[in-house]
Scaffold this active site. Structure first.
Site, mmCIF file in Angstrom:
data_model
loop_
_atom_site.group_PDB
_atom_site.id
_atom_site.type_symbol
_atom_site.label_atom_id
_atom_site.label_comp_id
_atom_site.label_asym_id
_atom_site.label_seq_id
_atom_site.Cartn_x
_atom_site.Cartn_y
_atom_site.Cartn_z
ATOM 1 N N ASP A 44 0.842 -1.205 0.000
ATOM 2 C CA ASP A 44 0.000 0.000 0.000
ATOM 3 C C ASP A 44 0.875 1.252 0.000
ATOM 4 O O ASP A 44 0.381 2.377 -0.049
ATOM 5 C CB ASP A 44 -1.025 -0.009 1.141
ATOM 6 N N SER A 45 2.193 1.050 -0.003
ATOM 7 C CA SER A 45 3.127 2.157 -0.263
ATOM 8 C C SER A 45 2.881 2.713 -1.672
ATOM 9 O O SER A 45 3.407 3.767 -2.026
ATOM 10 C CB SER A 45 4.581 1.693 -0.121
ATOM 11 N N ASP A 83 -0.992 -6.051 -0.101
ATOM 12 C CA ASP A 83 -1.357 -5.382 1.147
ATOM 13 C C ASP A 83 -2.857 -5.151 1.193
ATOM 14 O O ASP A 83 -3.423 -4.581 0.247
ATOM 15 C CB ASP A 83 -0.684 -3.999 1.196
ATOM 16 N N LYS A 113 -1.331 -9.301 3.033
ATOM 17 C CA LYS A 113 -0.613 -8.855 4.241
ATOM 18 C C LYS A 113 -1.535 -7.942 5.028
ATOM 19 O O LYS A 113 -2.205 -7.085 4.457
ATOM 20 C CB LYS A 113 0.674 -8.125 3.859
ATOM 21 N N GLU A 115 -1.619 -5.388 8.627
ATOM 22 C CA GLU A 115 -0.841 -4.743 9.687
ATOM 23 C C GLU A 115 -1.512 -5.026 11.027
ATOM 24 O O GLU A 115 -2.731 -5.173 11.108
ATOM 25 C CB GLU A 115 -0.775 -3.230 9.445
ATOM 26 N N GLU A 182 8.907 -4.008 10.850
ATOM 27 C CA GLU A 182 9.313 -2.712 10.275
ATOM 28 C C GLU A 182 9.842 -1.765 11.347
ATOM 29 O O GLU A 182 9.198 -1.523 12.378
ATOM 30 C CB GLU A 182 8.132 -2.050 9.539
HETATM 31 O O1 KIV Z 1 3.554 -1.095 1.671
HETATM 32 C C1 KIV Z 1 4.723 -1.485 1.728
HETATM 33 O O2 KIV Z 1 5.540 -1.238 0.840
HETATM 34 C C2 KIV Z 1 5.129 -2.253 2.898
HETATM 35 C C3 KIV Z 1 6.582 -2.539 3.072
HETATM 36 C C4 KIV Z 1 7.290 -1.333 3.496
HETATM 37 C C5 KIV Z 1 6.813 -3.677 3.970
HETATM 38 O O3 KIV Z 1 4.308 -2.609 3.686
#
Ligand code: KIV
Length: 286
Positions: A44-45, A83, A113, A115, A182
């Site tokens: 989600d980056s 994510d 994934k 969080e 992280e």
């Molecule tokens: O969204 C992302 O890129 C991440 C990584 C930094 C692990 O969650």
């Protein structure tokens, strides 16, 4: 065949490091896959890196699915993890499972994934019940960064370190196949890695984790905004791209591009006839 949970777990069990990078599009995903990276994260980056937003909380399901589809079209060998975006899984477990299934069935991902947040274990159970592999994420969790005092190293003190250890243990106990750690001290990353049976993936958690993930754009030196201390640039693409763009602009402005080698031509007779029929007489058209 793409890597499965067993392939990733085998690497930990045999003391081999696991590699992971983010990708948001077809081209970078192809290159990451061809380079032999074990897992590709549609992070989600995306919000910060691709969309120029300030927070990962601002990216939604439709945008994530759109980019996940581009990535999975390219990837043959790596496991593709997506994510779960903020808002797609925190509110109720039924919705979380439905959205997780979309990543698998509509976008062709292999896992999702999530969080850590207060009720994440119920969400984890609901997704796993659908047979979907889940990677956890503890330490600095950007979707709840306000509750953590901002973007800073987590788990420096005894109490906060123990909290992260307990979160990691409960995610493993409740079925995560792997965990991203992280922005925590290296020593804490080592302790968690030694306690857990599942692989830990460091993102600013030091060298003793079982694997490593970075945002690809950061690692290639493409990022325009601030990059965290734990990012090492392995290329300087920003400078290379700027060189290319400047050279292109100058050549176009000077009439040097496109040159003959990059142009198509008419047969001489066709050219002649067209010229006769359409003389260079702009005034006629006005
Ligand atoms: O969204 C992302 O890129 C991440 C990584 C930094 C692990 O969650």
């Amino acid at each position: 065949m793409r890597n499965a949970i067993k392939d990733i777990q085998d690497k930990k069990d045999h003391g081999q490091k696991i590699t992971m990078l983010t990708a948001y599009d077809y081209q970078i995903a192809s290159l990451a896959d061809d380079s032999g990276i074990d897992m590709i994260l549609v992070g989600d980056s995306l919000a910060n890196v691709v969309m120029g937003l300030d927070s990962t909380k601002e990216v939604g399901m439709e945008e994530m699915l759109h980019h996940a589809r581009a990535v999975t079209r390219a990837v043959k060998k790596a496991m593709v993890v997506a994510d779960m975006p903020f808002g797609a899984y925190q509110t109720n477990t039924g919705q979380a499972a439905t959205q997780a299934k979309r990543f698998i069935h509509e976008a062709g991902c292999d896992a999702v994934k999530i969080e850590w947040f207060d009720d994440c274990l119920a969400v984890l159970a609901a997704i796993i019940k659908e047979g979907i592999p889940v990677m956890g994420h503890v330490g600095l969790t950007p979707q709840t960064v306000e509750d953590l005092g901002g973007y800073k190293v987590q788990g420096r003190e005894q109490e906060s370190a123990e909290k992260i250890i307990e979160q990691a243990r409960s995610l493993e106990y409740n079925g995560c196949f792997s965990l991203v750690l992280e922005c925590i001290p290296q020593e804490l990353g080592e302790i968690i890695t030694n306690i857990l049976h599942i692989p830990t993936i460091s993102c600013g958690a030091g060298v003793f984790c079982d694997g490593q993930v970075l945002v690809t754009n950061d690692m290639l030196g493409l990022t325009i905004r601030h990059t965290p201390k734990f990012v090492k640039p392995y290329a300087d693409l920003k400078d290379r791209i700027m060189e290319g763009m400047l050279a292109y602009r100058k050549e176009v402005e000077a009439g040097l591009f496109p040159d003959d080698a990059h142009s198509y031509h008419l047969e001489p007779q066709v050219k002649e006839r067209l010229r006769e029929k359409y003389p260079n007489d702009k005034g006629r058209l006005v």
